[in-house]
Design an enzyme around this catalytic site. Structure first.
Site, short mmCIF file in Angstrom:
data_model
loop_
_atom_site.label_atom_id
_atom_site.label_comp_id
_atom_site.label_asym_id
_atom_site.label_seq_id
_atom_site.Cartn_x
_atom_site.Cartn_y
_atom_site.Cartn_z
N ASP A 461 8.83 105.93 -79.75
CA ASP A 461 7.71 105.37 -80.50
C ASP A 461 7.59 106.11 -81.82
OD1 ASP A 461 4.33 104.40 -79.59
OD2 ASP A 461 5.51 104.09 -81.39
N ASP A 671 0.04 62.32 -65.48
CA ASP A 671 0.88 62.57 -66.65
C ASP A 671 2.21 63.13 -66.17
OD1 ASP A 671 1.58 62.58 -69.29
OD2 ASP A 671 0.77 64.56 -69.71
N ASP A 736 -1.17 57.74 -70.06
CA ASP A 736 -0.87 57.48 -71.47
C ASP A 736 -0.01 56.24 -71.58
OD1 ASP A 736 1.73 58.21 -70.81
OD2 ASP A 736 1.45 60.28 -71.46
N ASP A 1346 27.06 69.87 -106.14
CA ASP A 1346 27.10 68.42 -106.06
C ASP A 1346 27.03 67.87 -107.48
OD1 ASP A 1346 26.81 65.79 -104.53
OD2 ASP A 1346 25.09 65.75 -105.89
N ASP A 1685 53.74 78.38 -73.07
CA ASP A 1685 53.82 78.84 -71.68
C ASP A 1685 55.09 78.36 -70.99
OD1 ASP A 1685 53.26 76.19 -71.54
OD2 ASP A 1685 51.45 76.35 -70.33
#
Length: 1755
Positions: A461, A671, A736, A1346, A1685
């Site tokens: 601290d 809900d 709702d 741009d 491989d």
């Protein structure tokens, strides 16, 4: 005292509400106001600014709101009279004394009436000589005249003050803030001086020159009240006025004392910063002066360490002493004392009296006893500041981590104890103990605290002034009951048990010690950085270490949560015995339950709700008096603070009043919450809640999706439950307007049952507050429970259900009853409840054997709804059970992760609650219960498919003492296993298939047989039993190393499914000593492979050595070995876990090997991963289930596809056309026409924005002179083929801006109107990726530009005409084009030639040969894509110079300059890039995909599940002829074009892991069967689920001298229709994946080796081109590598034998590849199949393999 840095000191920091005031020694001969001239000027400027706002009108005067206050007038104008007394701001010299003004003799006895207490009241005395205010009252103070000065008037009498009265005196400004009070007091004192009252002002000794009179006291009181309103006074001023509201003199005295202290500190700082010494004065005097200044600053809280002090002293040395500045500046550990020794030595040489003067060098023992952090005196001393401290002074408090310390001892010892807060001290009282002293008697409270947030660590601290610790076992030389108080941030005292020393033993074997306080009443053990700094130890948070000033590292720092920690292992334990504990023991029968325990037990409800519940008996078993409520008010639960953090409260009382008239269970609120992402398939993503309006009873139900049938099932259940349990009928349901509630199915259901749906009105969010608040509350509880328990997130609904049970039982403060009581149910018996996540042991009623353990660790979730048992989560079985056979787990090993008040803290309290319930392991238990492990059918989480975060016991059992692994490893592993088995898993793999839910009822004693994976040739290896061989020493080392990998903790799980078993040795973590197979060394294996003749007809078997990368050729030089290691080092290859030992039973030896035939499949078709199946085990392999990706959709194909060879005799017309027309992919139309955007657009706001964009585009066209405005042509006079149709297109960009563009219809342009040989070039994507990769490695600045209307800068050569824009209304006329309009075939080529010429001629750039639109010079690289430019440079000024040149010709807009050193976000050609220069780059398209995918009309997240891979192996596309009509066929082809178009755009940008699936499905665009569409939907679904994935790059090591370009190649032999092979390549630059390619081979290969050669040959040209580009952009040498491989391919490339080439084509292909490899200096190396990330380009892979190969480079 708080440590302060020199540069942070503020003289105005006194007087705050949180700090105490320490009186300091003040010189009596110095004016406290005379701090500095600059401060005086600042003060007067502040007062001028404050008063300048109050000069114009009476309303802006000092107290404008008072009706009795009138604006001031000049002396000649009499003031208005609103009462019997003059106005307070009109103080004249000759005012008459009103009648009745005379008061008692003493000022403190003045009788004030309430009216007279008003600040507006001022009764002057009969002979008052107070000056009159001028007309400009409240204006700034003028500069004081010399006679008034800036000092106090030292007049001896009041008469002398009255003689020189000024006629007009400006009043002080109004006080507007407590922080401005010190400056305001200065102006107020000047005001008193100018008012002839300088004699009453207290001097530096606190006493005025003369006695104050009653008139003067009244004047002082009233003016102070007028100009210093009480609401702006500091706290300490209010405290004085609360005792005596007329004691203004005391306030002035303390203010002067503070100003004097600040002045002395400022003078000391200035003096110390401007030291000068050349030997002209004695060195003793110089040392005394410096040490006195440092001592004063340290005593006043300004800590000057040795390093700073020495730098300030050396800076002032001159003459012969100046050389010390150069000889000492490198000495980092130098002290002030050592520096003065050198100064004394030089001074003695100058004086020639070295022998006559005493030697100033002291013994080391003297330096150790010095009381300061540096040594500069000849003997130890204790510095006592302010020996004449007054009684009302306070000791300075010092703050620690939410605590501060102050001393309560007598004033004589106060300073020495306060000084100990920042540095080691020399104590003087009888309790003082030095380091090393023995403790005779002590009462240190040794309290064991092992439940910190980070166990075994100290919290660092920076704000703590003292070190505090809870355990006394580390305190040395302790003394009990010290006279020191600990005060937290709220000024609450915390008792201190003892003070002692904390001794450290760091890594460099150095020892040191600091003072420490012992208290058990803190949350964490705090280590003060200030005290560490006093012993020359600092914390470096960039390197996360504790170090000395010379850079010596002492200990590492750990970042955990929001804090930094250091381990306690560096603390030396004390050897003292445990003293007497001060705490009074409380008997078991009388001890109360702690509130934190009850708070957690009852789902983290608040104290008020719990008390109401206990009072009303809604919670039974104990009473309110049984709980200790002392900490309830101030208790802060960290889990609640984290889990319930919110923005604002919902508005209460928002429901309609008529709802209260319903009976219980007639009016419901409902809900839906969700979805919750990143969960396993079995866990729900939603829940639906119901709340009764009258009783507030709640129900919650889990949902996996929001489909109509799922919602309907829940409604049916809840209505039946209410009808049968409560004999009630639901009349109204409020909800709702979500689609899940407004659909026709649910509406008909409610209508059929006579229920009225009550929907919320538009914009009426308050009307649905009941359901929304419930969901928010339950979600807060869920987060808190998961945070507190440490359980994985997939158990989130269990936390919701636990919270619902508790919430239904808690009383409401408003109704005084709980929901259960309102519903007529009994209260909740808390003794039947366990804390959520409580560790328990569950009885295993069906173990494998009689000696098998009978207990399974688990975690309690919530009471069962279907029995009297409890729902318990068992991580080891990946399921939940409903059982009564459990026992609560106690002790250290059951500790959870988060906070120190978890289950262990309340073990005794929990035992008391559950005492009436006997455990199944109790000694008095006789009869065994019959309901053992009843699996809960109701619970959605009864069976959880998880990978628990715990290693299996078989690992520790398999390791024998004779293994080569060190014994310490076995011990640590065994400890870790035992501890992990009882910990809640922190994370869970969210991508586990649903099919692996139930473990077998009886665990088989026969282990599973690992699956055999195919080799590069597609063939299978026969299994030679036994397979296990003893490990060599090297293999043992590598296995041991791999077992420590943090990314793969389930090594046994991986090896059971992903290991290739061959006849070569297999490394094993268990170290099995199987002697039946001869041991073969790595060198011998490699030697066999190298000298074996390459087989052409059949590929050789793959070597499965434990080495990660095995070269195919014997290295001849060390440099070549280093090259191989260098190429492989930075590649994002997967880390393979170690292979676990596998034992096969005897019956298996008699079984013949199972062979799987090859199949011809469009998506792989080779069932090689299932070649061997599990023997004698009913438990299905998890990896087998992971490959079965099932997505629920009504129209999706649910038929189980098997690997069958499709018939070749059927005609597939559409498929053939699709193969020939793969490039016919149409982009998604995202633009609008003129009629859609403007004419018929019903959105008025959007329409207005498009109209504005339209006019902006027209103005730009006119500005650029796009057409000839002088003449309009008739349509009949112009050749029709030269007339180009035009149109306006509109779109809305991602940044929200609306764009309009006038374009030509180039798609119908006649060929005679343009030159087909011209090319419109843009930067290649590989060039852009290469430039970005080099920018990251070289710390380049990236600037994005741009050019507006770029095409319009290019002239057009041909004679072309277009129709005028619609707003001109000339439909029959034509205008001639002069500029290259967007859409024309030649516009792109014209613009390219224009900008290319300008960059080369005007900007000094050159185009890289072979890479169009890539320009470079010695400093800048430019990538051009039409009108977008990306600039790369080492120096940002180089980019700026290019920009300035571009702006001279073009309208150049800087999108992103890229100058920040923090993370910068770009949007470059569709790629969303996050770039932090010199650290990392992340490339993704999350925002773009979030916007585009929903527009494809593809159903997303069916059943709430998330796909874990884009496809599944083992399926082929059924290519029967389509039987659909023409319209449907065109519609589906168009849909496929949109879907594959988007997928191709994303895949070739950065999602290279999807290229195989995109390429395969693109071949079937013209064959849109139901199966093809389903697979395409599956691919889009996977893109949606992983839209947040990014291509991750990290900066290359700065020590790398070369650029490394690598191509990793792979091929799948014959896995495409007509036995074509799929080839794939991935390209990497310095370890960063920059591109990939997956395609079907153009010819039919006859072997795996031939397919691999074809794949490598396809990669070489692009590899060479990229190599040239890299060398042009970056001059570093480049190393090119090829990884494959296929050993046989490498052998052919390296060999010089041409005799065994089977045919001319194969031979010429191989010979060409040899020439390319040798001619281009390519290094070819072998890579294991398991590490070959190009494998994802050639075939579909199981989920685990797919993740393993991709999680290193895209995640």
């Amino acid at each position: 005292m708080e440590s302060q840095q020199l540069s942070q000191h503020s003289p105005n920091s006194h007087g705050s509400a949180c700090a105490s005031v320490t009186s300091k020694e003040v010189h009596t001969n110095q004016d406290p106001l005379d701090v500095s001239a600059s401060k005086t000027e600042e003060c007067e400027k502040a007062s001028t600014k404050a008063n300048s706002q109050q000069t114009t009108t009476p309303a802006s005067s000092a107290v404008p709101e008072n009706p009795h206050h009138a604006s001031p007038q000049p002396a000649s104008v009499p003031p208005p009279q609103n009462g019997p007394y003059p106005q307070q701001c009109m103080m004249t010299q000759n005012q008459a004394n009103p009648s009745g003004w005379s008061f008692y003799g003493h000022p403190s006895m003045i009788p004030y009436t309430p009216y007279q207490m008003s600040p507006m009241y001022f009764p002057p005395g009969p002979q008052s000589q107070f000056p009159q205010y001028p007309s400009s009252v409240g204006t700034p103070l003028s500069t004081p005249s010399p006679e008034s000065g800036n000092t106090f008037t030292d007049s001896s009498s009041a008469d002398s003050d009255m003689t020189s009265t000024k006629k007009y005196v400006r009043p002080p400004p109004m006080l507007t803030s407590p922080n401005d009070f010190p400056n305001w007091v200065k102006t107020y004192i000047k005001f008193l001086q100018n008012s002839n009252l300088g004699g009453i002002i207290p001097t530096v000794n606190g006493k005025p020159v003369r006695q104050i009179t009653d008139d003067e006291l009244t004047f002082l009181y009233n003016t102070f009240q007028i100009f210093a309103p009480s609401q702006f006074l500091p706290t300490w001023v209010k405290d004085i006025l609360s005792v005596d509201y007329t004691d203004i003199m005391k306030i002035l005295s303390k203010s002067i004392e503070k100003m004097q202290s600040d002045t002395q500190e400022a003078n000391d700082i200035v003096t110390l910063a401007n030291l000068q010494y050349n030997g002209s004065t004695p060195a003793d005097a110089f040392e005394t002066k410096v040490t006195n200044i440092i001592d004063r600053l340290n005593n006043n809280g300004i800590h000057i360490n040795n390093k700073v002090a020495c730098q300030l002293i050396m800076r002032g040395l001159s003459g012969e002493y100046k050389f010390l500045r150069y000889t000492r500046h490198r000495h980092l550990n130098m002290t002030v004392a050592e520096l003065f020794l050198d100064i004394h030595a030089i001074y003695e040489e100058q004086q020639g009296s070295r022998n006559s003067k005493p030697n100033y060098r002291r013994n080391p023992s003297d330096e150790k006893n010095d009381s300061r952090s540096y040594t500069n005196t000849t003997k130890p001393k204790v510095i006592a500041r302010n020996p004449q401290k007054t009684n009302n002074s306070k000791s300075k408090t010092a703050r620690a981590h939410n605590v501060s310390t102050s001393n309560n001892s007598p004033s004589t010892d106060n300073d020495s104890i306060s000084k100990s807060t920042t540095e080691p001290i020399q104590l003087n009282n009888k309790h003082d103990l030095h380091l090393g002293q023995k403790l005779t008697e002590s009462t240190v409270n040794h309290t064991n605290h092992s439940d910190d947030e980070l166990p075994g660590h100290l919290l660092l601290d920076s704000g703590a002034s003292r070190t505090l610790i809870r355990s006394a076992h580390h305190i040395h030389s302790a003394s009990s009951n010290p006279d020191i108080n600990v005060v937290d941030a709220q000024k609450r005292n915390i008792p201190i048990n003892a003070i002692g020393d904390l001794q450290f033993h760091f890594q460099d074997n150095t020892k040191t010690s600091i003072k420490v306080l012992h208290t058990p009443n803190i949350a964490y053990d705090l280590l003060s950085l200030n005290e560490l700094a006093a012993v020359d130890i600092t914390a470096c948070f960039t390197k996360n270490v504790l170090e000395r000033s010379d850079g010596t590292v002492l200990a590492p720092i750990v970042k955990y949560g929001d804090f930094y920690w250091v381990s306690k292992k560096y603390l030396l334990p004390s050897n003292i015995s445990v003293p007497t504990i001060n705490n009074v023991h409380t008997s078991e029968s009388t001890r109360k339950y702690p509130y934190p325990f009850i708070h957690r037990m009852l789902a983290h409800a608040n104290a008020q709700t719990i008390r109401y519940s206990l009072k009303n008996n809604t919670i039974t078993y104990f009473n309110e008096s049984d709980v200790d409520w002392s900490s309830a008010i101030d208790y802060q639960c960290p889990d609640c603070l984290i889990g319930k953090s919110t923005k604002h409260r919902h508005i209460k009382g928002s429901r309609l009043k008529y709802q209260n008239s319903y009976e219980p269970f007639q009016y419901l609120h409902t809900d839906i919450f969700g979805p919750v992402h990143n969960l396993p398939n079995s866990a729900p993503s939603y829940f639906i809640s119901f709340t009764d309006e009258t009783t507030k009873f709640r129900w919650v139900y889990p949902l996996h999706d929001r489909r109509e049938d799922s919602i309907l099932d829940v409604f049916t259940t809840i209505l039946a439950f209410i009808k049968n349990q409560f004999q009630a009928s639901v009349l109204v349901i409020q909800m709702d307007r979500g689609s899940e509630y407004t659909n026709r199915t649910l509406h008909k259901f409610l209508e059929k049952n006579g229920i009225t749906p009550c929907y919320t009105t538009t914009a009426d969010s308050r009307a649905h507050g009941v359901a929304e608040r419930l969901n928010r509350t339950l979600l807060d509880d869920c987060r808190t429970q998961l945070q507190c328990s440490g359980l994985p997130n997939h158990l989130w609904f269990s936390a919701i259900e636990f919270s619902t049970i508790v919430r239904n039982s808690l009383a409401s403060p408003k109704s005084k009853k709980s929901a259960r009581q309102h519903a007529g149910l009994a209260g909740l018996d808390i003794s039947t409840l366990l804390p959520f996540g409580q560790p328990v042991i569950v009885n295993d009623h069906n173990p494998n054997s009689k000696i098998h353990p009978r207990g399974i660790p688990g975690y309690a979730l919530h009471p069962s709804r279907n029995s009297y048992g409890y729902i318990i989560y068992l991580p080891s079985l990946k399921k939940t059970v409903d059982t009564t056979n459990y026992v609560i787990l106690q002790g250290k090993e059951s500790r959870l992760d988060q906070f120190n008040y978890d289950a262990l803290t309340f073990d005794e309290d929990l035992n008391r609650l559950t005492a009436s319930y006997h455990s199944f392991i109790a000694s008095n238990e006789i009869q065994e219960s019959n309901d053992l492990n009843i699996e809960s059918d109701h619970d959605f989480q009864s069976d959880i498919e998880l990978h628990p975060e715990q290693p299996r016991n078989v690992l520790s059992k398999a390791v024998s003492p004779t293994d080569s692994t060190p014994p310490s490893t076995h011990t640590e592993d065994s400890k870790r296993v035992s501890k992990t088995n009882i910990r809640a898993p922190r994370e869970v793999d969210p991508n586990i298939s649903e099919s692996n839910i139930l473990p077998s009822k009886k665990r088989s004693s026969t282990p599973q047989i690992s699956n055999i994976e195919s080799t590069g040739s597609g063939g299978m290896h026969k299994l030679n039993v036994p397979l296990l061989a003893p490990m060599s020493q090297s293999n043992t080392h590598e296995s041991s190393h791999a077992s420590k990998s943090k990314d793969f903790r389930h090594s046994d799980s991986y090896s059971e499914n992903e290991t290739n078993h061959t006849n070569v040795p297999i490394s094993s973590t268990g170290g099995t000593n199987n002697k039946t197979v001869p041991q073969i060394s790595d060198q011998e294996t490699e030697k066999r492979i190298i000298h074996r003749s390459p087989s052409i007809d059949a590929s050789p078997p793959e070597n499965n050595s434990s080495h990660n990368i095995v070269p195919i050729k014997t290295p001849t030089t060390v440099s070549e070995q280093n090259t191989e290691e260098s190429i492989i080092a930075d590649l994002p290859l997967p880390d393979l876990p170690p292979e676990s030992p596998t034992e096969f039973p005897d019956p298996f030896k008699e079984l013949p090997p199972i062979n799987s035939r090859q199949t011809n499949s469009s998506l792989g078709g080779i069932g090689d991963s299932n070649a061997y199946t599990t023997i004698n085990s009913k438990k299905r392999s998890l990896e087998d289930n992971e490959t079965e990706i099932k997505v629920s959709r009504d129209t999706w194909n649910t038929k189980n596809m098997r690997s069958l060879e499709p018939p070749r005799s059927k005609k597939r017309i559409h498929l053939i056309a699709a193969v020939k027309a793969v490039k016919s992919i149409k982009p998604i139309r995202t633009t609008l026409r003129y009629d859609e955007a403007i004419t018929y657009n019903k959105d008025i706001k959007e329409k207005e924005k498009y109209i504005e964009a339209y006019h902006k585009e027209v103005n730009q066209l006119l500005k650029m002179k796009t057409w000839d405005t002088d003449e309009y042509y008739d349509r009949k006079e112009i050749d029709p083929k030269r007339v180009i149709n035009s149109m306006f297109i509109f779109n809305k960009k991602r940044d929200g801006t609306h764009k309009a563009r006038f374009v030509a219809r180039g798609d119908i342009q006649h060929p005679d109107t343009y030159d087909s040989g011209m090319q419109s070039n843009t930067v290649h994507h590989y060039a852009l990726m290469t430039s970005l990769s080099l920018a990251l490695d070289n710390n380049y600045y990236i600037t994005q530009l741009d050019i507006s209307s770029a095409y319009l800068y290019a002239d057009i050569k041909e004679e072309l005409y277009i129709r005028p824009p619609p707003h001109l209304g000339m439909n029959d006329k034509l205008i001639r084009l002069k500029k290259s309009l967007y859409g024309l075939k030649q516009s792109g080529a014209n613009w390219y030639e224009t900008i290319k010429s300008y960059l080369i001629q005007q900007c000094g750039m050159e185009e890289v040969r072979g890479w169009s639109c890539v320009f470079k010079n010695s400093q800048v690289t430019i990538c051009l894509f039409v009108d977008d430019m990306v600039l790369f440079s080492k120096n940002l000024n180089s980019n700026k110079r290019i920009i300035e040149k571009l702006k001279m010709q073009y309208d150049t807009k800087i999108i992103n300059l890229g100058e920040s050193d923090e993370e910068i976000q770009y949007d470059i050609l569709g790629l969303e890039i996050k770039y932090q220069r010199g650290k990392y780059m992340k490339l993704g398209m999350e925002n773009s995909l979030t916007e585009k995918i929903p527009k494809l009309n593809v159903p997303l997240n069916p059943k709430g599940r998330k796909l874990s891979a884009p496809g599944q192996p083992g399926l082929y596309i059924d290519q029967d002829e389509l039987e659909i009509d023409e319209d449907e066929y065109k519609e589906k082809v168009h849909e496929m074009q949109k879907l594959i178009g988007l997928a191709s755009y994303v895949g070739y940008k950065f999602r290279f892991d999807l290229l195989y699936y995109i390429n395969t499905l693109a071949q079937h665009i013209l064959f849109p069967s139901r199966q093809v569409l389903d697979m395409t939907y599956e691919l889009i679904q996977f893109m949606w689920d992983t839209r947040d994935k990014q291509l991750i790059w990290h900066k290359n090591k700065p020590t790398e001298p070369d650029n490394k370009l690598v191509a990793i190649s792979d091929a799948s032999y014959g896995n495409q229709p007509y036995y074509k092979s799929q080839i794939g390549n991935i390209y990497l630059l310095n370890g960063k994946v920059i591109g990939g390619k997956s395609t079907k081979a153009s010819l039919t290969c006859t072997s795996t080796t031939e397919a691999e050669i074809h794949a490598i040959s396809e990669s070489v040209p692009l590899l060479n081109n990229l190599s040239y580009l890299i060398q042009e952009l970056n001059k570093k040498p480049i190393i090119k590598g090829l990884l494959t491989d296929s050993r046989s391919t490498i052998s052919i490339i390296k060999s010089t034998n041409e005799e065994k080439f089977r045919n001319r084509f194969f031979g010429t292909k191989a010979m060409r590849l040899r020439d390319e490899v040798s001619g281009n200096n390519l290094y070819v190396y072998y890579i294991e199949t398991k590490k070959n990330i190009a494998d994802v380009m050639t075939k579909p892979l199981p989920i685990k393999t797919f993740k393993l190969l991709t999680n290193k480079w895209i995640h």
